[in-house]
Design a protein around this motif. Structure first.
Motif, PDB file in Angstrom:
ATOM      1  N   TYR A 252       4.297  21.023 -19.693  1.00  0.00           N
ATOM      2  CA  TYR A 252       4.642  19.535 -20.295  1.00  0.00           C
ATOM      3  C   TYR A 252       5.822  19.326 -19.715  1.00  0.00           C
ATOM      4  O   TYR A 252       6.151  17.807 -20.005  1.00  0.00           O
ATOM      5  N   GLY A 253       6.801  19.862 -19.531  1.00  0.00           N
ATOM      6  CA  GLY A 253       8.070  19.712 -19.332  1.00  0.00           C
ATOM      7  C   GLY A 253       9.182  19.856 -20.537  1.00  0.00           C
ATOM      8  O   GLY A 253      10.248  19.644 -20.387  1.00  0.00           O
ATOM      9  N   GLY A 254       8.765  20.457 -21.567  1.00  0.00           N
ATOM     10  CA  GLY A 254       9.520  20.790 -22.792  1.00  0.00           C
ATOM     11  C   GLY A 254       9.856  19.510 -23.470  1.00  0.00           C
ATOM     12  O   GLY A 254       9.154  18.504 -23.966  1.00  0.00           O
ATOM     13  N   LEU A 255      11.422  19.175 -23.238  1.00  0.00           N
ATOM     14  CA  LEU A 255      11.795  18.061 -24.055  1.00  0.00           C
ATOM     15  C   LEU A 255      11.335  16.670 -23.324  1.00  0.00           C
ATOM     16  O   LEU A 255      11.296  15.808 -24.191  1.00  0.00           O
ATOM     17  N   PHE A 256      11.478  16.741 -22.309  1.00  0.00           N
ATOM     18  CA  PHE A 256      10.980  15.334 -21.239  1.00  0.00           C
ATOM     19  C   PHE A 256      10.597  15.771 -20.030  1.00  0.00           C
ATOM     20  O   PHE A 256      10.961  16.886 -19.437  1.00  0.00           O
ATOM     21  N   ALA A 257       9.712  14.973 -19.654  1.00  0.00           N
ATOM     22  CA  ALA A 257       9.387  15.184 -18.004  1.00  0.00           C
ATOM     23  C   ALA A 257       9.966  14.133 -17.092  1.00  0.00           C
ATOM     24  O   ALA A 257       9.724  13.037 -17.592  1.00  0.00           O
ATOM     25  N   ALA A 258      10.766  14.560 -16.133  1.00  0.00           N
ATOM     26  CA  ALA A 258      11.311  13.555 -15.388  1.00  0.00           C
ATOM     27  C   ALA A 258      10.814  13.848 -13.999  1.00  0.00           C
ATOM     28  O   ALA A 258      10.304  14.882 -13.289  1.00  0.00           O
ATOM     29  N   GLU A 259      10.490  12.669 -13.441  1.00  0.00           N
ATOM     30  CA  GLU A 259       9.647  12.495 -11.971  1.00  0.00           C
ATOM     31  C   GLU A 259      10.366  11.554 -11.292  1.00  0.00           C
ATOM     32  O   GLU A 259      10.788  10.642 -11.466  1.00  0.00           O
ATOM     33  N   TRP A 260      10.558  11.993  -9.764  1.00  0.00           N
ATOM     34  CA  TRP A 260      11.431  11.089  -9.031  1.00  0.00           C
ATOM     35  C   TRP A 260      12.667  10.752  -9.220  1.00  0.00           C
ATOM     36  O   TRP A 260      13.257   9.532  -9.414  1.00  0.00           O
ATOM     37  N   ILE A 261      13.458  11.788  -9.669  1.00  0.00           N
ATOM     38  CA  ILE A 261      14.695  11.249 -10.371  1.00  0.00           C
ATOM     39  C   ILE A 261      15.783  11.476  -9.132  1.00  0.00           C
ATOM     40  O   ILE A 261      16.728  10.649  -9.094  1.00  0.00           O
ATOM     41  N   ASP A 262      15.661  12.176  -8.422  1.00  0.00           N
ATOM     42  CA  ASP A 262      16.674  12.560  -7.006  1.00  0.00           C
ATOM     43  C   ASP A 262      16.925  10.920  -6.484  1.00  0.00           C
ATOM     44  O   ASP A 262      15.765  10.546  -5.804  1.00  0.00           O
ATOM     45  N   GLY A 263      17.862  10.581  -6.318  1.00  0.00           N
ATOM     46  CA  GLY A 263      17.935   9.280  -5.353  1.00  0.00           C
ATOM     47  C   GLY A 263      17.641   8.169  -6.379  1.00  0.00           C
ATOM     48  O   GLY A 263      17.723   7.006  -5.623  1.00  0.00           O
ATOM     49  N   ALA A 264      17.206   8.422  -7.503  1.00  0.00           N
ATOM     50  CA  ALA A 264      16.809   7.067  -8.164  1.00  0.00           C
ATOM     51  C   ALA A 264      18.029   6.235  -8.451  1.00  0.00           C
ATOM     52  O   ALA A 264      18.746   6.779  -9.017  1.00  0.00           O
ATOM     53  N   GLU A 265      17.750   4.953  -8.385  1.00  0.00           N
ATOM     54  CA  GLU A 265      18.801   3.941  -8.876  1.00  0.00           C
ATOM     55  C   GLU A 265      18.586   3.223 -10.382  1.00  0.00           C
ATOM     56  O   GLU A 265      19.256   3.016 -11.028  1.00  0.00           O
ATOM     57  N   VAL A 266      16.993   3.309 -10.596  1.00  0.00           N
ATOM     58  CA  VAL A 266      16.569   2.835 -11.759  1.00  0.00           C
ATOM     59  C   VAL A 266      15.518   3.856 -12.391  1.00  0.00           C
ATOM     60  O   VAL A 266      14.793   4.405 -11.434  1.00  0.00           O
ATOM     61  N   VAL A 267      15.941   3.962 -13.684  1.00  0.00           N
ATOM     62  CA  VAL A 267      14.754   5.088 -14.218  1.00  0.00           C
ATOM     63  C   VAL A 267      13.915   4.188 -15.502  1.00  0.00           C
ATOM     64  O   VAL A 267      14.734   3.663 -16.150  1.00  0.00           O
ATOM     65  N   LEU A 268      12.764   4.353 -15.448  1.00  0.00           N
ATOM     66  CA  LEU A 268      12.113   3.781 -16.502  1.00  0.00           C
ATOM     67  C   LEU A 268      11.677   4.875 -17.478  1.00  0.00           C
ATOM     68  O   LEU A 268      11.300   6.107 -17.063  1.00  0.00           O
ATOM     69  N   LEU A 269      12.257   4.829 -18.922  1.00  0.00           N
ATOM     70  CA  LEU A 269      12.052   6.102 -19.948  1.00  0.00           C
ATOM     71  C   LEU A 269      11.074   5.504 -20.889  1.00  0.00           C
ATOM     72  O   LEU A 269      11.224   4.388 -21.414  1.00  0.00           O
ATOM     73  N   THR A 270      10.010   6.255 -21.201  1.00  0.00           N
ATOM     74  CA  THR A 270       9.073   5.831 -22.213  1.00  0.00           C
ATOM     75  C   THR A 270       8.613   7.279 -23.058  1.00  0.00           C
ATOM     76  O   THR A 270       8.993   8.036 -22.804  1.00  0.00           O
TER      77      THR A 270
END
Ligand SMILES: Cc1ncc(C[n+]2csc(CCOP(=O)(O)OP(=O)(O)O)c2C)c(N)n1
Lengths: 396, 296
Positions: A252-270
């Motif tokens: 599950y990714g532990g503390l949080f699961a990040a996807e498509w982060i490389d090169g992202a200019e905007v990140v949506l977190l929920t």
């Protein structure tokens, strides 16, 4: 043998507790938690689970009994929601202060008024300062998987803190999904019985728990030890996630699961069930519009993965939090924590908070898409005047 | 097992001397005797009461395991501990034959006011343990404020003109819970005290309730060497009576040969200083009208 069944999130929690072989279960009913209680009672009464159910007369007593049972060295579980959770508040500090790894399912529900059985995360977010580990999950499978994990995290001698697994009422607690019920032998291997060495009430080795001190000699130090345990729990949460993945094939990714982060200019977190919708929106905007947008599903709210999120988000232009909770007078609790960890002298991403889904108001794919596109337009702004946005207020 | 109650009082101590209670505090006596009877294989739940001082205020402690959770829920502590002991015995973690006595002790405010729901819940479930309400008839730990067990006309810092209401009869309420054992205790009658605690200790599982009448020199305003005298006068005047309710059957365990007038008890205590003759008559009537039976 692992089996698959259609289960609600509540039943998934009950199965998780059974698989973890919980030993004492004090509880008090409240919608939407009630089916967790009823299912565990059924397991006990039909002999599937060897445990003691205590039908308490209030949640305040539930958490007191949980503290007492866990202090005796029994693996203890309970579940509650909303007003019930708030009723426990005093004793939540006791569980963590005595360093007792009680595990609780929090079936999230609005704190009234207005009184309702509908959901948001305001009940558990409100407990953030009680020194409980809090992990938010997205669906029934994750509920089930996280109960044995929660014990392994909390009972780890580097941690010894109580753990709450939080999932939204109705939308997760009452809808059915196909869920894999883990193989008991494999769970037994993953999670050995709880036989505490440090904190335990044993006449052969007497100790006093919950001491009162008349001066400040140890207060700062004991709180700091809790802080250190919380800090250490980050590595433990990751290790347990790895070990669980190795054993059962789900990470599950532990503390949080990040996807498509490389090169992202905007990140949506929920966090919570919204993760499914937000992930789908991000995927569509990337796949179909080619927008450089990333996604983070926050799982651990306590310990808050400040440094880890900072490393993850340092390159982005804007980070957006969508959260079903608010600290009225300030902003969303996740947003507030994120603000401090992204705070830098040189450059900080724009940080925007969307208060959504209060009282279970539906947060649709379209809405999230509009939020994503709005923020994408704003991403180069030097500053913004309205970082905290109550998104769904009718008539505004 | 101890056959002669006097023997218990000479047994070893698990309650340490040099405690920080006020001079003359009856709580120290009571706790010491309880510990002598219950012995080292017992576990305490202490609520918010002056008795936290010798049991939980660092570096003081009992010589047995003990837990302080909060003001209200020491009855729930009995529930959690006794459930844990049952399952851990079934699983062989605690040897099945080992006797561990779980008990709770808390003040009258903690018991009769803020903890009333927890107490009633544990009693109704008949959870296994002994509960001691240390009834010093006010919130003493916070500096003498009224509780529901403060007697009528008593001065406290929150009833500066005397309490209007009468004392809540908690033992009677507990007897109505249909639990195996309810008893009243007094520090002036140690043999009666010890015999009752032994009896409850040796009964089968279930919830046993005790209320200890605890004259508080500091809060009741009398000299600290008169604690036992005041405690005895409470019983000899009928202000407090010594009885037990065993499986519903009521039994007076000490009956004064001739009841003394209430004024003998009242006049020793500064908390009743402002009482008029009429007030004293009212108290005398209250004592006279209390029928025998739980709460008399
Ligand atoms: C929830 C809560 N409210 C208030 C207090 C403050 N408090 C500590 S001790 C006490 C009074 C206790 O009175 P009682 O139970 O009669 O015991 P005593 O001190 O007289 O032995 C109070 C009000 C507390 N500890 N917890």
């Amino acid at each position: 043998m692992a089996t698959r069944k259609m289960l609600t999130g509540n039943y998934a929690a009950a199965y998780g507790a059974k698989l973890a072989r919980v030993e004492v279960f004090p509880a008090f009913p409240i919608t939407p938690q009630t089916p967790v209680m009823e299912k565990i009672v059924e397991f006990i009464e039909n002999g599937e689970l060897d445990a003691e159910f205590i039908p308490m007369e209030s949640e305040h007593s539930v958490m007191a009994a949980a503290v007492a049972a866990e202090a005796m060295g029994a693996r203890t579980f309970t579940a509650t929601s909303s007003q019930g959770l708030l009723y426990m508040h005093e004793n939540l500090f006791v569980a963590s202060g005595i360093r007792l790894p009680v595990v609780m399912a929090i079936v999230n529900r609005v704190v009234g008024p207005p009184n309702t059985v509908l959901n948001d995360l305001s009940d558990s977010l409100d407990q953030r300062d009680t020194s409980w580990i809090q992990i938010y999950v997205e669906n029934a499978q994750e509920v089930l998987d996280m109960i044995p994990q929660a014990y392994r995290i909390g009972e780890d001698e580097r941690v010894l803190l109580p753990v709450a697994i939080c999932f939204e009422g109705i939308i997760i607690s009452h809808y059915m999904e196909p869920v894999e019920i883990l193989d008991q032998d494999k769970v037994d291997h993953f999670l050995p019985p709880y036989r505490p060495k440090q904190v335990v009430l044993d006449p052969d080795r007497p100790m006093s728990l919950g001491q009162i001190v008349m001066d400040d000699t140890y207060i700062t130090e004991m709180k700091y030890q809790q802080q250190e345990a919380m800090d250490r729990s980050k590595a433990v949460i990751r290790e347990v996630d790895e070990a669980f993945g190795d054993a059962f094939g789900r990470w599950y990714g532990g503390l949080f699961a990040a996807e498509w982060i490389d090169g992202a200019e905007v990140v949506l977190l929920t966090l919570g069930s919204l993760a499914s919708t937000v992930r789908a929106v991000v995927k569509q905007l990337r796949d179909e519009a080619g927008l450089p947008i990333g996604f983070v599903k926050l799982r651990a709210f306590r310990p808050f993965p400040a440094q880890e999120l900072r490393d993850c988000l340092s390159h982005v232009k804007a980070a957006v939090v969508l959260e079903k909770g608010v600290s009225i007078g300030a902003g969303g609790p996740v947003f507030l924590d994120l603000s401090h960890c992204l705070n830098r002298r040189d450059r900080m991403p724009l940080l925007i908070d969307y208060i959504v889904g209060l009282g279970g108001r539906d947060v649709t794919f379209e809405e999230v898409r509009n939020i994503a596109l709005t923020v994408f337009e704003e991403r180069h702004a030097d500053s913004i005047t309205n970082p905290v946005r109550w998104h769904q207020v009718r008539g505004l | 097992m101890i056959n002669n109650p006097r023997d218990a009082l000479f047994k070893e101590d698990y309650f340490h001397p040099g405690h920080p209670l006020c001079p003359g505090c009856p709580g120290g006596m009571a706790l010491r005797w309880i510990m002598k009877v219950l012995g080292r294989d017992s576990i305490a739940n202490v609520g918010a009461t002056c008795l936290c001082l010798p049991t939980h205020v660092y570096p003081h402690s009992l010589e047995i395991p003990s837990l302080y959770i909060a003001m209200a829920p020491s009855p729930a502590g009995i529930s959690g501990m006794s459930a844990a002991i049952r399952i851990l015995k079934r699983k062989g973690v605690i040897p099945a034959e080992k006797r561990i006595t779980v008990f709770a002790i808390s003040g009258d405010g903690s018991t009769a006011d803020i903890g009333m729901a927890a107490l009633s819940g544990a009693a109704e479930r008949n959870d296994d343990g002994l509960y001691f309400c240390f009834d010093n008839e006010a919130y003493m730990n916070t500096g003498i404020q009224r509780s529901s067990t403060t007697p009528q006309f008593s001065w406290t810092f929150s009833t500066t003109k005397g309490k209007v209401q009468r004392k809540k009869d908690l033992p009677k309420i507990m007897a109505a819970h249909d639990i195996p054992y309810v008893a009243t205790l007094s520090v002036a009658y140690p043999e009666d005290f010890v015999r009752k605690v032994e009896k409850a200790r040796d009964m089968g599982p279930g919830f046993k309730y005790f209320q200890i009448h605890g004259p508080c020199p500091t809060g009741w305003r009398f000299p600290e060497h008169k604690t036992v005298e005041v405690a005895r006068l409470a019983v000899e005047t009928g202000f407090w009576s010594l009885y037990e309710v065993v499986h519903g059957s009521f039994n007076i365990t000490y009956r004064p040969r001739k009841r003394l007038p209430v004024v003998d008890y009242v006049k020793l205590q500064g908390r009743f200083q402002g009482l008029t003759a009429q007030d004293i008559r009212t108290l005398q009537n209250w004592v006279d009208e209390k029928e025998e039976g739980p709460g008399s």
